[in-house]
Design an enzyme around this catalytic site. Structure first.
Site, PDB file in Angstrom:
ATOM      1  N   GLY A  32     -94.486  86.200  44.634  1.00  0.00           N
ATOM      2  CA  GLY A  32     -95.245  85.013  45.082  1.00  0.00           C
ATOM      3  C   GLY A  32     -96.918  85.110  44.642  1.00  0.00           C
ATOM      4  O   GLY A  32     -97.293  86.151  44.628  1.00  0.00           O
ATOM      5  N   LYS A  54     -78.381  79.953  30.962  1.00  0.00           N
ATOM      6  CA  LYS A  54     -78.112  79.539  29.281  1.00  0.00           C
ATOM      7  C   LYS A  54     -77.327  80.882  29.030  1.00  0.00           C
ATOM      8  O   LYS A  54     -76.299  80.606  28.044  1.00  0.00           O
ATOM      9  CB  LYS A  54     -79.252  79.531  28.776  1.00  0.00           C
ATOM     10  CG  LYS A  54     -79.072  78.922  27.331  1.00  0.00           C
ATOM     11  CD  LYS A  54     -79.003  77.531  27.323  1.00  0.00           C
ATOM     12  CE  LYS A  54     -79.301  76.861  26.057  1.00  0.00           C
ATOM     13  NZ  LYS A  54     -79.239  75.193  26.017  1.00  0.00           N
ATOM     14  N   CYS A 108     -92.503  92.620  45.546  1.00  0.00           N
ATOM     15  CA  CYS A 108     -94.014  92.292  45.797  1.00  0.00           C
ATOM     16  C   CYS A 108     -94.188  91.576  46.953  1.00  0.00           C
ATOM     17  O   CYS A 108     -94.381  92.190  48.173  1.00  0.00           O
ATOM     18  CB  CYS A 108     -94.379  91.781  44.394  1.00  0.00           C
ATOM     19  SG  CYS A 108     -96.044  91.427  44.106  1.00  0.00           S
ATOM     20  N   TYR A 109     -94.707  90.312  46.943  1.00  0.00           N
ATOM     21  CA  TYR A 109     -95.007  89.556  48.014  1.00  0.00           C
ATOM     22  C   TYR A 109     -93.880  89.684  49.279  1.00  0.00           C
ATOM     23  O   TYR A 109     -93.990  89.675  50.362  1.00  0.00           O
ATOM     24  CB  TYR A 109     -94.888  87.982  47.587  1.00  0.00           C
ATOM     25  CG  TYR A 109     -95.326  87.138  48.693  1.00  0.00           C
ATOM     26  CD1 TYR A 109     -96.887  86.803  48.829  1.00  0.00           C
ATOM     27  CD2 TYR A 109     -94.342  86.388  49.485  1.00  0.00           C
ATOM     28  CE1 TYR A 109     -97.064  85.785  49.785  1.00  0.00           C
ATOM     29  CE2 TYR A 109     -94.760  85.570  50.696  1.00  0.00           C
ATOM     30  CZ  TYR A 109     -96.211  85.243  50.583  1.00  0.00           C
ATOM     31  OH  TYR A 109     -96.510  84.395  51.840  1.00  0.00           O
ATOM     32  N   GLU A 140     -87.264  93.251  38.048  1.00  0.00           N
ATOM     33  CA  GLU A 140     -86.540  92.041  37.383  1.00  0.00           C
ATOM     34  C   GLU A 140     -86.897  91.909  35.923  1.00  0.00           C
ATOM     35  O   GLU A 140     -86.199  91.259  35.187  1.00  0.00           O
ATOM     36  CB  GLU A 140     -86.564  90.804  38.188  1.00  0.00           C
ATOM     37  CG  GLU A 140     -88.154  90.181  38.366  1.00  0.00           C
ATOM     38  CD  GLU A 140     -88.691  90.469  39.385  1.00  0.00           C
ATOM     39  OE1 GLU A 140     -88.540  91.963  39.739  1.00  0.00           O
ATOM     40  OE2 GLU A 140     -89.688  89.958  39.846  1.00  0.00           O
ATOM     41  N   HIS A 182     -92.146  95.182  39.878  1.00  0.00           N
ATOM     42  CA  HIS A 182     -91.151  94.028  39.439  1.00  0.00           C
ATOM     43  C   HIS A 182     -89.873  94.598  38.725  1.00  0.00           C
ATOM     44  O   HIS A 182     -89.799  94.683  37.431  1.00  0.00           O
ATOM     45  CB  HIS A 182     -91.661  92.755  38.789  1.00  0.00           C
ATOM     46  CG  HIS A 182     -92.790  92.132  39.631  1.00  0.00           C
ATOM     47  ND1 HIS A 182     -92.291  91.009  40.213  1.00  0.00           N
ATOM     48  CD2 HIS A 182     -94.104  92.379  39.828  1.00  0.00           C
ATOM     49  CE1 HIS A 182     -93.336  90.428  40.797  1.00  0.00           C
ATOM     50  NE2 HIS A 182     -94.452  91.222  40.824  1.00  0.00           N
ATOM     51  N   SER A 239     -73.378  66.324  21.586  1.00  0.00           N
ATOM     52  CA  SER A 239     -74.573  66.349  20.717  1.00  0.00           C
ATOM     53  C   SER A 239     -74.598  67.350  19.566  1.00  0.00           C
ATOM     54  O   SER A 239     -75.324  67.306  18.607  1.00  0.00           O
ATOM     55  CB  SER A 239     -75.740  66.361  21.655  1.00  0.00           C
ATOM     56  OG  SER A 239     -75.871  67.731  22.196  1.00  0.00           O
ATOM     57  N   GLY A 240     -73.799  68.434  19.721  1.00  0.00           N
ATOM     58  CA  GLY A 240     -73.784  69.439  18.599  1.00  0.00           C
ATOM     59  C   GLY A 240     -74.507  70.633  19.420  1.00  0.00           C
ATOM     60  O   GLY A 240     -74.379  71.950  19.041  1.00  0.00           O
ATOM     61  N   GLY A 241     -75.370  70.216  20.468  1.00  0.00           N
ATOM     62  CA  GLY A 241     -76.083  71.556  21.061  1.00  0.00           C
ATOM     63  C   GLY A 241     -75.268  72.238  21.913  1.00  0.00           C
ATOM     64  O   GLY A 241     -73.935  71.985  22.062  1.00  0.00           O
ATOM     65  N   VAL A 242     -75.692  73.291  22.384  1.00  0.00           N
ATOM     66  CA  VAL A 242     -75.007  74.485  23.268  1.00  0.00           C
ATOM     67  C   VAL A 242     -74.177  73.893  24.345  1.00  0.00           C
ATOM     68  O   VAL A 242     -73.162  74.087  24.672  1.00  0.00           O
ATOM     69  CB  VAL A 242     -75.584  75.681  23.488  1.00  0.00           C
ATOM     70  CG1 VAL A 242     -75.090  76.635  24.386  1.00  0.00           C
ATOM     71  CG2 VAL A 242     -76.226  76.365  22.297  1.00  0.00           C
ATOM     72  N   ASP A 243     -75.083  73.283  25.310  1.00  0.00           N
ATOM     73  CA  ASP A 243     -74.591  72.752  26.424  1.00  0.00           C
ATOM     74  C   ASP A 243     -73.476  71.794  26.474  1.00  0.00           C
ATOM     75  O   ASP A 243     -72.482  71.898  26.957  1.00  0.00           O
ATOM     76  CB  ASP A 243     -75.824  72.161  27.528  1.00  0.00           C
ATOM     77  CG  ASP A 243     -76.965  73.392  27.729  1.00  0.00           C
ATOM     78  OD1 ASP A 243     -76.564  74.524  27.351  1.00  0.00           O
ATOM     79  OD2 ASP A 243     -78.139  73.078  27.809  1.00  0.00           O
ATOM     80  N   SER A 244     -73.492  70.894  25.563  1.00  0.00           N
ATOM     81  CA  SER A 244     -72.606  69.600  25.601  1.00  0.00           C
ATOM     82  C   SER A 244     -71.421  70.281  24.928  1.00  0.00           C
ATOM     83  O   SER A 244     -70.374  69.885  25.300  1.00  0.00           O
ATOM     84  CB  SER A 244     -73.265  68.460  24.993  1.00  0.00           C
ATOM     85  OG  SER A 244     -73.393  68.695  23.538  1.00  0.00           O
ATOM     86  N   SER A 245     -71.531  71.206  24.014  1.00  0.00           N
ATOM     87  CA  SER A 245     -70.375  71.878  23.428  1.00  0.00           C
ATOM     88  C   SER A 245     -69.799  72.786  24.160  1.00  0.00           C
ATOM     89  O   SER A 245     -68.361  72.450  24.326  1.00  0.00           O
ATOM     90  CB  SER A 245     -70.860  72.731  22.275  1.00  0.00           C
ATOM     91  OG  SER A 245     -71.608  71.923  21.062  1.00  0.00           O
TER      92      SER A 245
END
Ligand code: XMP
Length: 519
Positions: free
Chosen positions: A58, A375, A85-86, A177, A175, A229-235
């Site tokens: 943080g 994603k 870290c924090y 990550e 870090h 929509s043709g986008g990844v998420d809606s597909s």
């Protein structure tokens, strides 16, 4: 069926820019995790039932007034804890250690050296007693609490990792990550698997199985509509829901004339053709072009495109009279973002503009089967469901589409020119192997004409600008160092093959101060 949410890690967020990365590293270990604000109450923490807790980094100092404090009883629950870290500084303070300003901020690579006997968390982390790590801190631990041991130091900081092996409490100043800490993912894996004892249930196959069962249970025999929509998420949402309930899903695909070359046909071929999904294609190109006539202001263009989409989607949905559910491709970063907005601790990530933001009076129940997924996970699930690789690994494409990539007034002629130029550009990026090294690439249509020569005659034609950026979060971005030879080939092809273009430029602006889109 195995319960894939049985094993889980809780990540408490103290505001670090890297917190989402911690969650992604945990998920890569095939373990479910959730990210919550640092002030989650003890009751909520208990009810969550985590196998392990990670305290994020943080921007504040633990000794500062008003610094994010932790529910201290957390340490008495007997759950393994890793403080980063924090997070490590909080552990130190809680158990009686001392955190002080480091004199100067340490940022960047550092070489860690072993001190003492590293416990099980650090198995395989050090090679010849050393490990390269990424640091970003302004404070350090001066005195460690009783019953803790120092595990590592750097030239700048005497305490870079601490442990209380018996109580399974660990802290690291660096870090793990971020990718700049090469052994970091392994350390997170050891924490999650060995220290917390998670076996790893969170795999794409099981995620699908679980989602399918949940969708069936939620929806029963109801009908669902989804705006594709043709986008990844809606597909991916469509493919997943179709797997669960087949013909109870009705997709509406609005072709707004602002899509990429052949995109409409590809969407239909994939969903209606290959997967057998019920899809209604609405050819609304001319309605969008007319609505956009004479409009040059980008914000106004966005509004017109968004509102017209909703109108058309509504008209079509009215034909599907028995639908009671609206499905949306909301993903986990969208959920975190809106939770952040509610508590005033908004995360620094741009929310995705999902299609289907429908008016309240439609009174449909929301079905959001991707709400828990990042994603990358959405993409792997999409591949596993049989969607084409090129569709699921495509660069992001803005909701208003070419509407923001044709500068000024949008005309069909301009969109056609841009579609062809963009398709050549992307084709060349695939062929030369650049596509997957780039975060986002696209062509922009500039509505200005400049002079050129072609054969014996002078030409007076349009300009295409090419953009390619590298970025992690799309908040900042650098331009991609495209080799000259590739630029030359792309420019030649566009000028030779696309009628109406005689000049191509490459955008070498970073964000900030430029943005990724030109608008
Ligand atoms: P900028 O241009 O703000 O873009 O640097 C950052 C990211 O957001 C995308 N973008 C949009 N996405 N609707 C969207 O769905 C929009 O209106 C929009 N504007 C920008 C852009 O493509 C980039 O990935």
């Amino acid at each position: 069926m195995a319960d894939i949410h049985r094993e889980k890690i809780l990540i408490l967020d103290f505001g670090s820019q890297y917190t989402q990365l911690i969650a992604r590293r945990v998920r890569e270990c095939h373990v479910y995790c959730e990210l919550h604000p640092f002030d989650m109450s003890l009751d909520e923490i208990k009810a969550f039932g985590a196998q392990g807790i990670i305290l994020s980094g943080g921007p504040k100092s633990v000794y500062e007034e008003g610094a994010p404090a932790i529910t201290e009883e957390l340490f008495e629950l007997g759950i393994p804890i890793l403080g980063i870290c924090y997070g490590m500084q909080l552990i130190c303070r809680h158990f009686g250690g001392e955190v002080v300003p480091a004199g100067k901020r340490e940022y960047g690579h550092a070489e860690l050296a072993v001190k003492g006997v590293p416990g099980p968390l650090f198995e395989g982390f050090f090679v010849d007693g050393k490990s390269s790590v990424w640091m970003s801190h302004g404070d350090h631990v001066a005195t460690i609490p009783d019953n803790f041991e120092v595990v590592a130091e750097t030239g700048n900081a005497p305490v870079c990792a601490i442990q209380n092996v018996a109580r399974k409490l660990y802290g690291v100043q660096f870090h793990p990550e971020v990718n700049h800490t090469p052994q970091g993912a392994q350390l997170v894996n050891t924490f999650v698997r060995k220290i917390c004892g998670c076996a790893g249930q969170w795999t794409p196959g099981k995620i699908i199985e679980d989602a399918v069962a949940r969708i069936r249970e939620q929806v029963g025999s109801d009908q669902v509509i989804l705006g594709l929509s043709g986008g990844v998420d809606s597909s991916v949402a469509a493919a997943l829901i179709h797997r669960a309930i087949g013909d109870q899903l009705h997709c509406v695909f609005v072709d707004n004339g602002l899509l990429r070359l052949d995109e409409g046909d590809q969407v239909m071929a994939t969903f209606a053709g290959n997967l057998g999904v019920k899809v209604t294609r609405v050819n609304a190109q001319q309605r969008f072009y007319s609505a956009l006539t004479g409009v040059a202001d980008p914000e106004q263009k966005r509004k017109i495109i968004g509102n017209l989409f909703v109108d058309i989607f509504e008209e079509e949905s009215n034909n599907i009279t028995d639908a009671t559910w609206l499905a949306q491709g909301t993903i986990y970063p969208d959920v975190i973002e809106s939770a952040g907005a509610k508590t005033g601790k908004a995360h620094n990530i741009k929310s995705h503009h999902n299609v289907g933001g429908l008016p309240d009076y439609m009174k449909l129940k929301l079905l959001e089967p991707l709400r828990e997924l990042f994603k990358d996970e959405v993409r792997t699930v999409g591949e596993e469901l049989g969607l084409p690789k090129q569709m699921v690994w495509r660069h992001p494409f803005p909701g208003p589409g070419l509407g923001v990539r044709v500068l000024g007034e949008v005309k069909e002629e301009y969109c056609d020119i841009l579609r062809q130029a963009d398709a050549i550009y992307i084709d060349e990026l695939y062929r030369s192997g650049h596509y997957h090294k780039i975060s986002q690439a696209f062509a922009v249509f500039l509505p200005v004409k400049s002079v050129g020569v072609m054969g014996d005659g002078r030409t007076y034609e349009y300009v295409i600008a090419l953009r390619a950026v590298e970025t992690k979060d799309f908040m900042t971005a650098g331009w991609y160092p495209m080799p000259y030879a590739d630029l030359a080939r792309i420019s030649n092809r566009i000028i030779n093959e696309v009628k109406g273009v005689n000049r191509v430029t490459y955008d070498i602006s970073s964000k900030p101060p430029a943005t990724i889109e030109w608008e």
